[in-house]
Design an enzyme around this catalytic site. Structure first.
Site, PDB file in Angstrom:
ATOM      1  N   GLY A  13       0.823  -1.204   0.000  1.00 15.96           N
ATOM      2  CA  GLY A  13       0.000   0.000   0.000  1.00 15.96           C
ATOM      3  C   GLY A  13       0.854   1.251   0.000  1.00 15.96           C
ATOM      4  O   GLY A  13       1.586   1.504   0.949  1.00 15.96           O
ATOM      5  N   TYR A  16      -1.535   7.294   1.696  1.00 14.30           N
ATOM      6  CA  TYR A  16      -1.260   8.359   2.664  1.00 14.30           C
ATOM      7  C   TYR A  16      -0.547   7.864   3.917  1.00 14.30           C
ATOM      8  O   TYR A  16       0.160   8.620   4.573  1.00 14.30           O
ATOM      9  CB  TYR A  16      -2.572   9.040   3.074  1.00 14.30           C
ATOM     10  N   VAL A  93      -3.259  -0.906   3.536  1.00 18.85           N
ATOM     11  CA  VAL A  93      -4.199  -0.729   2.417  1.00 18.85           C
ATOM     12  C   VAL A  93      -5.439   0.014   2.893  1.00 18.85           C
ATOM     13  O   VAL A  93      -5.661   0.208   4.084  1.00 18.85           O
ATOM     14  CB  VAL A  93      -4.592  -2.102   1.817  1.00 18.85           C
ATOM     15  N   VAL A 274     -16.550  24.716  10.124  1.00 19.53           N
ATOM     16  CA  VAL A 274     -17.697  24.226   9.374  1.00 19.53           C
ATOM     17  C   VAL A 274     -17.843  22.704   9.513  1.00 19.53           C
ATOM     18  O   VAL A 274     -18.846  22.132   9.107  1.00 19.53           O
ATOM     19  CB  VAL A 274     -17.588  24.667   7.899  1.00 19.53           C
ATOM     20  N   CYS A 280     -10.160   9.653   8.409  1.00 18.89           N
ATOM     21  CA  CYS A 280     -10.157   8.866   9.648  1.00 18.89           C
ATOM     22  C   CYS A 280     -11.303   9.130  10.602  1.00 18.89           C
ATOM     23  O   CYS A 280     -11.934   8.187  11.084  1.00 18.89           O
ATOM     24  CB  CYS A 280      -8.844   9.087  10.391  1.00 18.89           C
ATOM     25  N   PHE A 281     -11.561  10.379  10.919  1.00 14.20           N
ATOM     26  CA  PHE A 281     -12.457  10.665  12.039  1.00 14.20           C
ATOM     27  C   PHE A 281     -13.824  10.001  11.875  1.00 14.20           C
ATOM     28  O   PHE A 281     -14.262   9.224  12.709  1.00 14.20           O
ATOM     29  CB  PHE A 281     -12.616  12.173  12.243  1.00 14.20           C
ATOM     30  N   ARG A 447     -13.861  28.995   8.890  1.00 13.40           N
ATOM     31  CA  ARG A 447     -12.631  28.496   9.531  1.00 13.40           C
ATOM     32  C   ARG A 447     -12.021  29.466  10.538  1.00 13.40           C
ATOM     33  O   ARG A 447     -10.910  29.236  11.023  1.00 13.40           O
ATOM     34  CB  ARG A 447     -11.597  28.169   8.448  1.00 13.40           C
TER      35      ARG A 447
END
Length: 471
Positions: A13, A16, A93, A274, A280-281, A447
């Site tokens: 993999g 990121y 992966v 926003v 991930c989260f 932001r």
């Protein structure tokens, strides 16, 4: 049996997580050969490109690859060779949220993890340490171990470790150079502890021993989900308070600053916005929700699901603020959206709040101009096509334009929406922007990065997340 001295690492993999992690391992461990393998030829070609036009943007990553590539860092599509030669294999992966079948919308799709595991079992001719690096549900390692043991050749054994990543996109290289902790989970057998010691020895080349935490396999897997859930919970908590601030006339920046002074709470992850995004989260919280439901813990599942629901509410609330402020309709109006990545200093758009906002604006038949300094055009069109599945791309392109700069994006618009906190958006020539906009000219800061008083003096009407209009 003494711990194996790792001399060759293979990472399955090249995305990121696997790319930056193993590039840094190669840089810090010149005596270890590191090969990153992936079936995606275009991605591997980008990692090997002569001009170092890497497939992902991450500050500092290019310098790391420049130093190690060709020395002891290699990128290849020859997965089998990488597996055969390695002492230790990272499985890194993609584990997206399932879109269909049992657990759709919350559980992780482990297709790629299983495929990689089966490939290791089929190809390996010697014993390996297999490290679960992807974010996975609790007890995935057990499934991997079952597959490996059922398919292993005589004389080969596989030791499974969990080594979750805790990287933040935009600061991943610094996070790898100086991690808060490296977590390694293993079975609490002698063989498991020996495998754990082998991986710990790799990290000890640059990470202080006291920051290398060794725990049980299941604790390690759950810790990754728990860490992201706790961080996301803080963001949803401050975003919930931002709605209260707008209703009461309080300022969420001031509230966050004051509560962050409490040493028990601390200031991090208390910035209203926003909404959170990234790979991930949301995925990890939904994983936790699914795990809780499948273990018959509905109250626990409901608690964590609310973190995601608050995030969705924050995005839709912001969209509604734009519509309400623009005299209750944005049909036919031109809106500039500055930023498309889910956060600054990355080109990653996964679960980006900008996608939800633009989807809502297009649904209201507004005309949207987008500018982002790092996101590829093809990625923007792909994301918008997925966000608006019933709308042909040709129709989307009639309502959405991509601009080469922030100034170009803002020309002839009625409103500007800040969706990503890129530093350059603070430094825009707002006087020039104002002169080229329809009046009244609106700015919506999602932001909390703009100088509101300065913009008001120029003539803008400014709406900011978490800041009420009452005096």
């Amino acid at each position: 049996m003494a711990p194996v001295k790792v001399q060759k690492i293979c990472c399955i993999g090249a995305g990121y997580v696997g790319g930056p992690t193993c590039a840094v391992i190669a840089l810090k461990c010149p005596h270890i050969q590191v090969t990153i393998v992936d079936l995606n030829q275009a991605r591997i070609d980008a990692w090997n490109s002569a001009d170092f036009k890497l497939p992902i943007y991450e500050p500092g990553l290019e310098e790391v690859v420049r130093q190690a590539r060709g020395r002891n860092l290699f990128f290849s599509t020859d997965v089998d060779k990488g597996i055969r030669e390695a002492d230790l294999i990272f499985v890194s992966v993609n584990t997206p949220t399932k879109k269909a079948g049992v657990g759709a919308g919350s559980s992780a799709d482990l297709t790629y993890v299983e495929s990689a595991t089966r490939r290791i079992a089929a190809v390996a001719t010697s014993s390996k340490i297999v490290v679960e690096k992807s974010t996975v549900p609790c007890r995935t390692a057990e499934s991997m171990r079952t597959i490996l043991e059922a398919n292993s050749k005589p004389g080969t054994r596989f030791d499974i470790l969990s080594n979750p990543e805790f990287l933040a996109e935009g600061t991943a290289i610094n996070d790898l150079f100086a991690p808060d902790r490296v977590l390694i989970g293993s079975l609490q057998t002698q063989e498991g502890k020996d495998a754990c010691a082998s991986l710990a020895e790799v990290y000890a080349n640059w990470v202080p021993r006291e920051r290398i935490l060794t725990v049980g396999l299941w604790s390690s897997e759950l810790t990754k989900l728990a860490a992201n859930a706790m961080l996301a919970q803080r963001i949803s908590s401050i975003n919930a308070l931002s709605a209260l601030c707008e209703a009461t006339g309080a300022n969420v920046d001031e509230v966050a600053h004051a509560i962050g002074y409490d040493s028990r709470i601390g200031p991090k992850f208390l910035r209203a916005s926003v909404g959170f995004g990234g790979s991930c989260f949301q995925k990890d919280i939904l994983n936790l929700v699914y795990l809780s439901e499948s273990l018959h813990l509905p109250q626990v599942a409901a608690y964590w699901r609310q973190v995601v629901e608050m995030n969705e509410y924050q995005k839709s609330r912001f969209s509604k603020t734009v519509v309400d402020t623009l005299f209750n309709t944005i049909t036919g109006k031109r809106i500039a959206v500055l930023g498309f990545a889910f956060k600054a200093d990355t080109g990653d758009t996964r679960e980006s709040a900008a996608i939800s906002l633009i989807r809502d604006f297009v649904t209201e038949r507004a005309y949207v101009t987008i500018y982002d300094p790092k996101v590829e055009e093809a990625q923007i069109w792909l994301d918008l096509s997925e966000a608006l599945p019933s709308v042909p791309l040709e129709t989307i392109k009639k309502h959405v334009t991509l601009a080469p700069s922030a100034l170009d994006a803002c020309k002839q618009t009625e409103a500007i929406v800040i969706a990503t906190e890129w530093k350059e958006f603070k430094e825009i020539d707002w006087q020039t922007v104002y002169s080229q906009m329809s009046k009244p000219a609106f700015v919506f800061d999602g932001r909390l990065i703009l100088d509101v008083e300065k913009l008001k003096q120029i003539g803008f009407t400014v709406k900011v997340i978490g800041r009420g209009d009452r005096l």
